[in-house]
Design an enzyme around this catalytic site. Structure first.
Site: not given
Ligand code: BES
Ligand code: ZN
Length: 436
Positions: A256, A290-291, A318, A394
């Site tokens: 990620d 993005e994060e 992603d 994360h």
């Molecule tokens: N890659 C993730 C999203 C994700 C996590 C998709 C697990 C599918 C499974 C992305 O980088 C992320 O962490 N997005 C944030 C978005 C938010 C800050 C609007 C999230 O999911 O917390």
């Molecule tokens: Zn993420």
């Protein structure tokens, strides 16, 4: 400082967003209305730290966030527990929050609602309001499949070792956090790599797209020879995150989302090698921030909408390298364009050599949602079912070793990326002038 310390301590005992507890913990009952007020109350209770770690003054101040009513707090007025929004539409409500509290907000929402994020952040009230009342997505099709001559050799040239090497390089930066110096260096590395790889692509150029924070997004443009105003976008986020508060820790972000950037990078390499010359303009995008609320992609997508640009299709990569549900590609079904997503299924069948299925995030989990919200047809390809996702993201455990030490799972994604670019943009000099 006492309040800040308290939040740090509280956070240390909680799972990180999208970590294992997201699924182990019972999900709150949205229909009865969770205590959403506690989220902003906790947010307001935190004092800003006196010294900023890797955080800089830029990117501070207040930002505007929109929270989807049905997406986050459910129906039946649960949204009112957040206090009076500054504005609201049928689908979302608008609030003002301090920018440097966004990561905490994301975390608290995860705790309270079993959601990761679930909000969109904007620099100005105008942008946020424009999103509240965004028009429904415009159609980008019809999409047609007739570019075997360039896609076959490109797909055959995809190399696991190339993907692995990009993931390793990006994961070696201490963190790619959007306000960190190493996050800036990672963005610069991607610019250089894409510049080198695109030297033989016709009139290609690479630009850093600055934002109101340290780390720039990166955009590689191959101008279309016949329909330059029609744009095909392939993207993934280049930032990473882990830890808590302002002193962000080691964030390899191998899956990620070094894996998504590796897929884009490999597609650029094999398309250049296959002599690809597009009719439509193709743009490869590495998004910053993005994060912390899809902030980089949000700025780019809303700028494109304001400028009236014609984006005929977007794909988001992603997380592509963790084999959480077996071999294959999972196409997201929510916050995407259904027609474009159905076409992705055809591209996977024709070129990727693996099966595909669909899954849902259940919220705007990545940058494709920024494009959808700005009215463009967007799609997203994911490594597993949502339930089978990599629980080490994360955290400092999101390494290549955690994904088996190789990039084999990403190979079909790079083939899909090359196919997406060629089939949507079409090759100069080929007969299909109308289809996408
Ligand atoms: N890659 C993730 C999203 C994700 C996590 C998709 C697990 C599918 C499974 C992305 O980088 C992320 O962490 N997005 C944030 C978005 C938010 C800050 C609007 C999230 O999911 O917390
Ligand atoms: Zn993420």
């Amino acid at each position: 400082m006492a309040a800040a310390k308290q939040v740090v301590r509280l956070a240390a005992g909680l799972a990180l967003c999208a970590g294992s507890a997201a699924h182990a913990a019972p999900r709150p009952d949205f229909d009865r209305g969770a205590d959403a007020g506690a989220v902003l109350e906790q947010l307001r209770a935190v004092e800003p730290p006196s010294v900023g770690g890797t955080e800089s003054a830029s990117g501070g101040g207040d930002v505007w966030i929109t929270i989807g009513k049905s997406d986050l707090v459910g129906p039946a007025g649960a949204g009112t527990a957040l206090g009076a929004p500054a504005a609201s539409s049928k689908r979302a409500a608008l609030y003002k929050v301090p920018a440097d509290r966004l990561a905490e907000l994301s975390h608290l929402m995860h705790e309270k609602f079993g959601r990761c994020g679930g909000f969109f952040a904007y620099e100005t009230r105008e942008e946020a309001e424009a999103d509240l009342f965004a028009p429904p997505a415009s159609k980008g099709g019809p999409y047609t499949l007739d570019q075997e001559a360039v896609v076959r050799p490109a797909a055959a040239a995809v190399k696991e070792g190339e993907l692995r090497s990009t993931i390793e390089t990006l994961a070696a930066f201490e963190t790619r956090y959007y306000q960190s110096d190493t996050g800036v260096q990672a963005s610069a590395w991607i610019q250089e790599r894409w510049r080198a790889l695109s030297a033989t692509l016709p009139r290609a150029s690479v630009a850093a797209v600055p934002h109101g924070w340290k780390q720039s997004s990166v955009v590689l443009t191959i101008p279309g020879s016949e329909k330059p105003d029609e744009i095909v976008v392939l993207g993934g986020h280049l930032d990473s995150i882990s830890g808590w508060g302002f002193l962000r820790g080691r964030s390899p972000g191998a899956d990620d989302n070094a894996s998504g950037i590796a897929v884009l990078t490999e597609a650029i390499r094999v398309l250049a090698q296959a002599g690809f010359a597009p009719k439509r303009t193709v743009q490869f995008m590495g998004y910053s921030a993005e994060e912390v609320g899809l902030r980089g992609s949000k700025e780019i997508a809303s700028r494109y909408a304001q400028q009236g640009k014609k984006v005929v299709g977007v794909i988001q990569f992603d997380m592509t390298n963790f084999k959480g549900s077996g071999d294959g590609i999972w196409l997201l079904e929510d916050n995407v364009d259904p027609e474009l997503t159905a076409f992705l299924g055809k591209l996977v069948d024709a070129y990727a050599g693996v099966p595909w299925a669909t899954t849902r995030c259940g919220y705007g989990c990545s940058d494709h949602a920024s494009w959808t919200r700005s009215g463009f047809p967007a799609s997203a390809a994911f490594e597993s079912t949502f339930d089978g996702m990599n629980h080490s993201i994360h955290s400092e455990r999101d390494t290549l070793a955690n994904a088996g030490g190789n990039a084999a799972h990403s190979v079909p994604f790079a083939r899909l990326a090359a196919a997406f670019a060629a089939e949507l943009a079409k090759s100069a000099g080929t007969p299909s002038a109308h289809g996408r």
